[in-house]
Structures are given as C-alpha cells and as structure tokens.
Design a protein around this motif. Sequence first.
Motif, short mmCIF file in Angstrom:
data_model
loop_
_atom_site.label_atom_id
_atom_site.label_comp_id
_atom_site.label_asym_id
_atom_site.label_seq_id
_atom_site.Cartn_x
_atom_site.Cartn_y
_atom_site.Cartn_z
N GLU A 49 0.84 -1.21 0.00
CA GLU A 49 0.00 0.00 0.00
C GLU A 49 0.87 1.25 0.00
N ILE A 50 1.96 1.23 0.74
CA ILE A 50 2.80 2.42 0.83
C ILE A 50 3.66 2.55 -0.41
N LYS A 51 4.18 1.44 -0.93
CA LYS A 51 5.04 1.49 -2.11
C LYS A 51 4.28 1.98 -3.33
N ASN A 52 3.11 1.41 -3.58
CA ASN A 52 2.36 1.70 -4.80
C ASN A 52 1.40 2.87 -4.66
N ASN A 53 1.14 3.32 -3.44
CA ASN A 53 0.20 4.41 -3.20
C ASN A 53 -1.15 4.12 -3.85
N LYS A 54 -1.59 2.87 -3.78
CA LYS A 54 -2.82 2.48 -4.45
C LYS A 54 -4.05 2.87 -3.64
N VAL A 55 -5.19 2.80 -4.28
CA VAL A 55 -6.46 3.11 -3.64
C VAL A 55 -7.02 1.82 -3.05
N ILE A 56 -7.46 1.89 -1.79
CA ILE A 56 -7.98 0.74 -1.09
C ILE A 56 -9.45 1.00 -0.79
N TYR A 57 -10.30 0.01 -1.05
CA TYR A 57 -11.73 0.13 -0.79
C TYR A 57 -12.04 -0.52 0.55
N GLY A 58 -12.94 0.10 1.31
CA GLY A 58 -13.32 -0.46 2.60
C GLY A 58 -14.42 0.35 3.25
N LYS A 59 -14.58 0.13 4.56
CA LYS A 59 -15.62 0.82 5.33
C LYS A 59 -14.98 1.72 6.37
N ALA A 60 -15.57 2.90 6.55
CA ALA A 60 -15.12 3.85 7.56
C ALA A 60 -16.23 4.09 8.57
N SER A 61 -15.83 4.23 9.82
CA SER A 61 -16.76 4.57 10.89
C SER A 61 -16.19 5.78 11.61
N PHE A 62 -16.89 6.23 12.67
CA PHE A 62 -16.35 7.36 13.42
C PHE A 62 -16.35 7.04 14.90
N TYR A 63 -15.50 7.79 15.64
CA TYR A 63 -15.34 7.59 17.07
C TYR A 63 -16.61 7.93 17.83
N ALA A 64 -16.88 7.19 18.88
CA ALA A 64 -17.98 7.51 19.79
C ALA A 64 -17.57 8.70 20.64
N ASN A 65 -18.54 9.43 21.16
CA ASN A 65 -18.26 10.61 21.98
C ASN A 65 -17.50 10.29 23.26
N MET A 66 -17.56 9.04 23.73
CA MET A 66 -16.90 8.68 24.98
C MET A 66 -15.37 8.78 24.89
#
Length: 149
Positions: A49-66
């Motif tokens: 991933e770092i060598k080729n700087n390619k695009v990776i598909y996946g899921k993102a979430s966000f931090y809870a307020n706690m």
Amino acid sequence: MWYWGVGALALIITSGCTTSDQHHNQPTVETKRPVLIIEPSAYKKDNPEIKNNKVIYGKASFYANMFQGRKTANGQIFDQGKLTAAHRTLPFGTKVKVTNVSNNKSVIVTVNDRGPFIRGRMIDLSKSAFRAIGNTRSGVLNVTMEILK
C-alpha cells in the motif's frame, strides 16, 4: 378489619428490612483500548500500500463521543473537532485521503490512533472528518483510502 390493617403495616415494615443485591451486580466496562505496536520500518518494506500508493476500498466509521479527551495510541489527546483517524497498521503521522464512494466527497486525515477493532472496518475517523464526507446518522460509509505520505 383491624387484622388487615395490622397485617398490611407489618408487611410494609418488613419489606423495608430486606436488601437487594441489584446494586452489587452492576456490570463493569473496560475503558482501555487495545494498542497494536508496529515497527514502521518493517511495515514499509512488507506493505505494498505504501510502495504503490494504491487506492484501497473499505468501510469507515467514526469515534464515539466517549473517547473525547482521552489519550490516543500515540499519546495525543483525542479531539472530535480535528481531522484525525485510527488505522490498525499505518504509522502515526501518515496522511490519508478518505473519499466517500457514494457522493465523491473526500477529506485528508492524519493517523494518530490504532483501530478500528471491528471486523470489516478499515478506518475510524473523528466525527468532524466523518461529517466532511457523509452523514453521521449512517454510522458506516463505503470509502476509498489513498495514502498520501
């Protein structure tokens, strides 16, 4: 009638003498987050991933307020208002461009924590970074991730 009154009074008095174990059985919540330690030099050699700087598909979430105000894995204090993220293996300080595939909005975040520790999720964003690319009501977004530096 007098017997009923005395019986009810005795019942009320004795019910106050019993104890409940409910307050002793409160669940405990573990608030410490697991930390994954990665050698950055080994990571760069073995990770395409770092060598080729390619695009990776996946899921993102966000931090809870706690997590607001708590320390991140790199020692910084977490702030929902900053454009930061958690990734399981990328070195701290790595800049990542995260793009929502449904609306093509993107945000650049800095990795300063480890996670997410939920199967199927690739990156955890601060709430402000998540808001920049999608609605927080959705909770999870399909995204592409591009490592910038």
